[in-house]
Design an enzyme around this catalytic site. Structure first.
Site, PDB file in Angstrom:
ATOM      1  N   HIS A  77      36.933  48.958  58.147  1.00 42.75           N
ATOM      2  CA  HIS A  77      35.877  47.927  58.099  1.00 42.75           C
ATOM      3  C   HIS A  77      35.589  47.460  59.522  1.00 42.75           C
ATOM      4  CE1 HIS A  77      35.375  47.477  53.784  1.00 42.75           C
ATOM      5  NE2 HIS A  77      36.669  47.669  53.669  1.00 42.75           N
ATOM      6  N   PHE A 258      44.421  40.304  43.265  1.00 46.42           N
ATOM      7  CA  PHE A 258      44.239  38.970  43.833  1.00 46.42           C
ATOM      8  C   PHE A 258      43.201  38.216  43.017  1.00 46.42           C
ATOM      9  CE2 PHE A 258      46.762  40.970  46.746  1.00 46.42           C
ATOM     10  CZ  PHE A 258      46.169  42.126  47.193  1.00 46.42           C
ATOM     11  N   ASP A 260      40.604  36.278  42.417  1.00 43.64           N
ATOM     12  CA  ASP A 260      39.527  35.593  43.155  1.00 43.64           C
ATOM     13  C   ASP A 260      38.342  35.420  42.221  1.00 43.64           C
ATOM     14  OD1 ASP A 260      37.412  38.088  44.512  1.00 43.64           O
ATOM     15  OD2 ASP A 260      38.799  38.261  42.856  1.00 43.64           O
ATOM     16  N   ASP A 329      42.549  46.884  43.556  1.00 42.26           N
ATOM     17  CA  ASP A 329      41.845  45.614  43.791  1.00 42.26           C
ATOM     18  C   ASP A 329      40.877  45.736  44.965  1.00 42.26           C
ATOM     19  OD1 ASP A 329      41.708  43.164  45.621  1.00 42.26           O
ATOM     20  OD2 ASP A 329      42.142  42.290  43.678  1.00 42.26           O
ATOM     21  N   ASP A 334      35.370  45.945  46.950  1.00 43.30           N
ATOM     22  CA  ASP A 334      34.340  46.622  47.765  1.00 43.30           C
ATOM     23  C   ASP A 334      33.214  47.141  46.875  1.00 43.30           C
ATOM     24  OD1 ASP A 334      36.681  48.006  50.181  1.00 43.30           O
ATOM     25  OD2 ASP A 334      35.577  46.122  50.159  1.00 43.30           O
TER      26      ASP A 334
HETATM   27  N1  LIG Z   1      40.528  40.290  44.912  1.00 39.16           N
HETATM   28  C1  LIG Z   1      40.052  40.376  46.149  1.00 39.16           C
HETATM   29  N2  LIG Z   1      39.447  39.292  46.670  1.00 39.16           N
HETATM   30  C2  LIG Z   1      38.956  39.417  47.928  1.00 39.16           C
HETATM   31  C3  LIG Z   1      39.031  40.574  48.700  1.00 39.16           C
HETATM   32  C4  LIG Z   1      38.399  40.282  49.938  1.00 39.16           C
HETATM   33  C5  LIG Z   1      38.168  41.202  51.090  1.00 39.16           C
HETATM   34  N3  LIG Z   1      39.239  42.150  51.286  1.00 39.16           N
HETATM   35  C6  LIG Z   1      38.910  43.256  52.178  1.00 39.16           C
HETATM   36  C7  LIG Z   1      40.122  43.937  52.620  1.00 39.16           C
HETATM   37  C8  LIG Z   1      40.289  45.083  51.998  1.00 39.16           C
HETATM   38  C9  LIG Z   1      39.243  45.310  51.016  1.00 39.16           C
HETATM   39  O1  LIG Z   1      38.810  46.654  51.073  1.00 39.16           O
HETATM   40  C10 LIG Z   1      38.156  44.331  51.418  1.00 39.16           C
HETATM   41  O2  LIG Z   1      37.263  44.977  52.264  1.00 39.16           O
HETATM   42  C11 LIG Z   1      37.966  38.973  49.871  1.00 39.16           C
HETATM   43  N4  LIG Z   1      38.321  38.487  48.659  1.00 39.16           N
HETATM   44  C12 LIG Z   1      38.042  37.194  48.069  1.00 39.16           C
HETATM   45  O3  LIG Z   1      36.752  37.273  47.474  1.00 39.16           O
HETATM   46  C13 LIG Z   1      36.072  36.027  47.694  1.00 39.16           C
HETATM   47  C14 LIG Z   1      34.986  36.287  48.714  1.00 39.16           C
HETATM   48  O4  LIG Z   1      33.947  36.967  48.033  1.00 39.16           O
HETATM   49  P1  LIG Z   1      32.485  36.986  48.754  1.00 39.16           P
HETATM   50  O5  LIG Z   1      32.073  35.541  48.914  1.00 39.16           O
HETATM   51  O6  LIG Z   1      31.628  37.753  47.812  1.00 39.16           O
HETATM   52  O7  LIG Z   1      32.679  37.671  50.083  1.00 39.16           O
HETATM   53  C15 LIG Z   1      37.084  35.067  48.271  1.00 39.16           C
HETATM   54  O8  LIG Z   1      37.833  34.485  47.230  1.00 39.16           O
HETATM   55  C16 LIG Z   1      37.962  36.040  49.048  1.00 39.16           C
HETATM   56  O9  LIG Z   1      39.266  35.512  49.257  1.00 39.16           O
HETATM   57  C17 LIG Z   1      39.697  41.710  48.133  1.00 39.16           C
HETATM   58  O10 LIG Z   1      39.829  42.795  48.733  1.00 39.16           O
HETATM   59  N5  LIG Z   1      40.184  41.551  46.857  1.00 39.16           N
END
Ligand SMILES: Nc1nc2c(c(CN[C@H]3C=C[C@H](O)[C@@H]3O)cn2[C@@H]2O[C@H](COP(=O)(O)O)[C@@H](O)[C@H]2O)c(=O)[nH]1
Length: 357
Positions: A77, A258, A260, A329, A334
């Protein structure tokens, strides 16, 4: 030895135990998965669809293989740090201290956004862009000593770090400052967890109020633990360092999805989870769902359990697949962001404002 003299060794052991210094369980557990299964078994507003989950497992695995999705994807990224050193650990720690609640009620072009490297970044990427920009402006935003220094690090300086290119400010700015302040107090050594992912998650939840993401659920004695930012912190370090050096964790597979607001959205879009009519209507209307409410706990717990079942199904279909809940996840997040960028969101994400995700 007379039978009324307790064995001195035993006494010393008991003394250590009652002083809380004895770590008997060399293989710590976070309890997240156990709590998620319990809630899912007792949930009436969110249900798993086994057939859709079975189909989704095959689809997810096939696409992950096609994209060669692995820990290396993390560093690909554009905004993620590339160096594999202590400064990157500090970056990820700071990032996952603040990795919550970016959603906005404003239309796309008016929502909080960070202008950096000739692009406007929103959501999670606005956080990463802000931190990278601050470092380039010689603001030591990843230094715990800076977080402690009220002269240097305060609401004004943080407002500058997160200055938006629209007139919407980053949500929960004050809460973000208090997370940094609190973390500054507890100077942290990753070594403390001696390479256990579950151990590090438990230490973060024990030592930092701002990582203790758990909720009381109906009659259950123990709180249901989600520990989303503690877990994604461990996962980001593991992925960034490709499981080596700082990223080496012998029990990384104990980390769950996670909980979210994005992955539940893609799981619902795939039909893997379904909502009761009242919950469905609330989410479709964009109503606020309170942090700690039954609806929210069911949404988060059933999503964790659903990803666990997807993982088991993929392992059943492909026993030697190098896969865990983290990679599934990351891939699902993504994928959801891709759908969003293509304007293909069909089911909105739920709206909970909190520091937990
Ligand atoms: N379950 C889960 N939640 C994740 C991510 C990520 C980013 N991870 C990066 C690293 C490796 C991956 O390949 C991603 O490129 C952010 N979040 C959560 O989402 C919300 C933000 O959403 P929006 O406002 O739409 O950007 C916020 O709660 C944030 O904490 C994830 O990976 N998994």
């Amino acid at each position: 030895m007379s039978d009324d003299e307790a064995d001195p060794e035993l006494l010393a052991l008991l003394r250590q135990h009652f002083q809380g210094k004895l770590n008997l369980d060399e293989e710590p557990e976070t309890g997240v998965l156990e709590g998620a299964e319990y809630v899912c078994d007792n949930s009436i507003d969110v249900a798993l669809n086994m057939r859709a989950s079975k189909n989704a497992a095959a689809l997810i695995y096939e696409q992950m293989q096609q994209k060669e999705f692995s820990t290396a994807s993390w560093s690909e990224h554009e905004l993620h740090p590339k160096t594999k050193d202590e400064s990157t650990v500090a970056f990820i720690f700071t990032m996952d201290l603040l990795n919550f609640s970016f959603w906005s009620l404003r239309p796309e072009e008016e929502r909080f956004a960070i202008s950096y490297r000739d692009k406007n970044w929103t959501g999670y990427w606005s956080l990463v862009a802000s931190l990278q920009r601050a470092l380039e402006e010689d603001i030591p935003i990843t230094d715990p000593h800076y977080w402690q220094n009220e002269e240097e690090c305060n609401l004004e300086s943080l407002r500058y770090v997160f200055r938006s290119c629209t007139d919407e400010e980053i949500p929960l700015l004050e809460a973000r400052l208090s997370c940094l302040r609190e973390a500054g107090k507890v100077l942290y050594e990753v070594e403390a967890a001696n390479k256990s992912a579950a151990g590090l998650v438990n230490i973060l939840a024990r030592d930092f109020d701002c990582f203790r993401d758990e909720s009381r659920y109906e009659g259950r004695r123990k709180p249901v633990r989600f520990l989303k930012r503690a877990q994604i912190l461990v996962a980001d370090i593991w992925a960034c360092f490709n499981g080596e050096g700082y990223g080496e964790f012998r029990d990384i597979d104990k980390i769950t999805m996670f909980a979210d607001y994005r992955v539940p959205q893609i799981l619902a879009t795939l039909g893997c989870i379904g909502y009761s009519p009242p919950l469905q209507a609330m989410i479709a209307r964009g109503d606020i769902i309170e942090n700690g409410s039954d609806y929210e706990i069911q949404l988060r717990a059933c999503s964790i359990w659903c990803v666990e079942l997807l993982r088991r199904e993929i392992k059943r279909q492909h026993p030697d697949a190098k896969i865990n809940a983290i990679l599934i996840d990351f891939f699902l997040y993504d994928t959801m962001k891709l759908l969003e960028a293509q304007g293909k969101e069909t089911i909105p994400h739920h709206r909970t404002r909190s520091i937990w995700y």
